[in-house]
Design an enzyme around this catalytic site. Structure first.
Site: not given
Ligand SMILES: NC(=O)c1ccc[n+]([C@@H]2O[C@H](COP(=O)([O-])OP(=O)(O)OC[C@H]3O[C@@H](n4cnc5c(N)ncnc54)[C@H](OP(=O)(O)O)[C@@H]3O)[C@@H](O)[C@H]2O)c1
Length: 303
Positions: A59, A214-216, A218-219, A222-223
């Protein structure tokens, strides 16, 4: 500091307990925070009851674990209140890893042991609570990797092991040789593949609670301006109004509704966004509402 909220821990096998919502650190390098801001984010997550933090060696181009470790070093007592998840097995081409000539996967004993040592040093901790193999390595020798897991647990450097992004057949091959405690996979109202390819069926069957990345979306939830994102957002907004919560909370509730008892990983830098995930723990969607979201995602009703 407030007392931590009493969230029911998510129990896995091998004595591992994580918080039922995990805070992801993937994007931390992008947040541009100083040590005090990183420490504040960690403390606020802990105060919400989000005590588990998801990392990977790669990361931030091999920088995030050290950013987190630096904050932890400023308040070392916090380590006892948290669980650290990290991953290895991807070799990125990076100025921080001069020996990597091309991007590749590596689950060899030498790579996994060296990666764990580097993660422990960067995180400034004595142990990793849960180590995951980040991506399936076509050259994986499952006997060697199982033996490496035994070695890592015997030294106390790693407490429990699992995989991420593996096919059910790949997980089964390794699980037969060494008990895995979880599979970390992508799932969201915009990404349904794990529902259809046997991944979640296997989690239910083996009693492996999946961790969800990436439960959302990756954003994009919302976008996104694509038709799928627009359809899903409309349904999430309607359910959010009905339940008096945010659309993000509905998205988490949709994930949590699956019988595999998933543990979602947040990705946001905003503590309010972590709180929106925690709020979903108290919300059980009806099966019809779950399928309303499914229908919006696929663009058609079930057969
Ligand atoms: N095992 C794997 O291969 C793998 C791959 C990817 C990720 N991961 C793990 O999963 C975690 C989560 O993944 P993700 O970051 O893609 O998760 P996500 O919750 O799907 O996406 C987060 C992104 O969405 C944005 N966002 C926009 N509107 C939002 C809202 N209303 N509420 C919350 N977020 C919003 C966030 O920005 P803001 O910060 O501005 O809220 C952030 O940039 C990572 O941190 C990592 O630890 C694992």
């Amino acid at each position: 500091m407030n007392a931590p909220a009493p969230l029911t821990p998510a129990r896995f096998s091998d004595g591992l307990s994580l918080s039922p919502i995990v805070a992801g650190a993937w994007r931390m390098a992008d947040w541009g925070w100083d040590v005090a801001q990183r420490l504040r984010w960690i403390e606020q997550a802990l105060d919400l009851g989000v005590t588990s933090f998801d990392h990977a060696d790669i990361y931030g181009g091999y920088t995030v674990e050290a950013l987190f470790g630096e904050a932890l070093a400023a308040a070392p007592a916090l380590r006892q209140r948290m669980q650290i998840v990290s991953k290895c097995g991807i070799r990125l081409v990076s100025a921080n890893r001069s020996g990597h000539a091309i991007k590749s996967y590596d689950s060899s004993r030498a790579h996994v042991l060296a990666s764990v040592d580097a993660s422990l040093q960067a995180l400034r901790t004595e142990h990793i609570d849960l180590l995951l193999i980040h991506r399936p390595d076509s050259l994986m020798d499952p006997d060697e990797l199982a033996d490496t897991f035994v070695q890592l647990k015997a030294t106390g450097k790693v407490r429990a092991v699992g995989v991420s992004n593996h096919l059910p057949s790949q997980l089964a091959m390794l699980h037969r040789r060494h008990a895995l405690v979880t599979q970390q996979i992508e799932l969201s109202p915009l990404q349904l593949q794990a529902l259809d390819d046997g991944t979640l069926d296997q989690c239910v069957d083996l009693g492996l609670r999946p961790m969800i990345w990436s439960p959302l979306g990756g954003g994009r939830l919302f976008t996104g301006t694509d038709p799928q994102a627009l359809r899903v957002r409309a349904v999430l907004d309607a359910l959010a109004a009905q339940h008096g919560v945010s659309a993000a909370t509905i998205a988490y509730a949709w994930i949590l509704r699956h019988p595999s008892r998933p543990v979602p990983i947040t990705g946001s830098h905003r503590i309010e966004a972590l709180a929106e995930a925690v709020a979903a723990l108290g919300l059980r969607l009806s099966a019809e509402d779950w399928y309303r979201v499914w229908q919006a995602s696929t663009g058609h009703e079930v057969a």
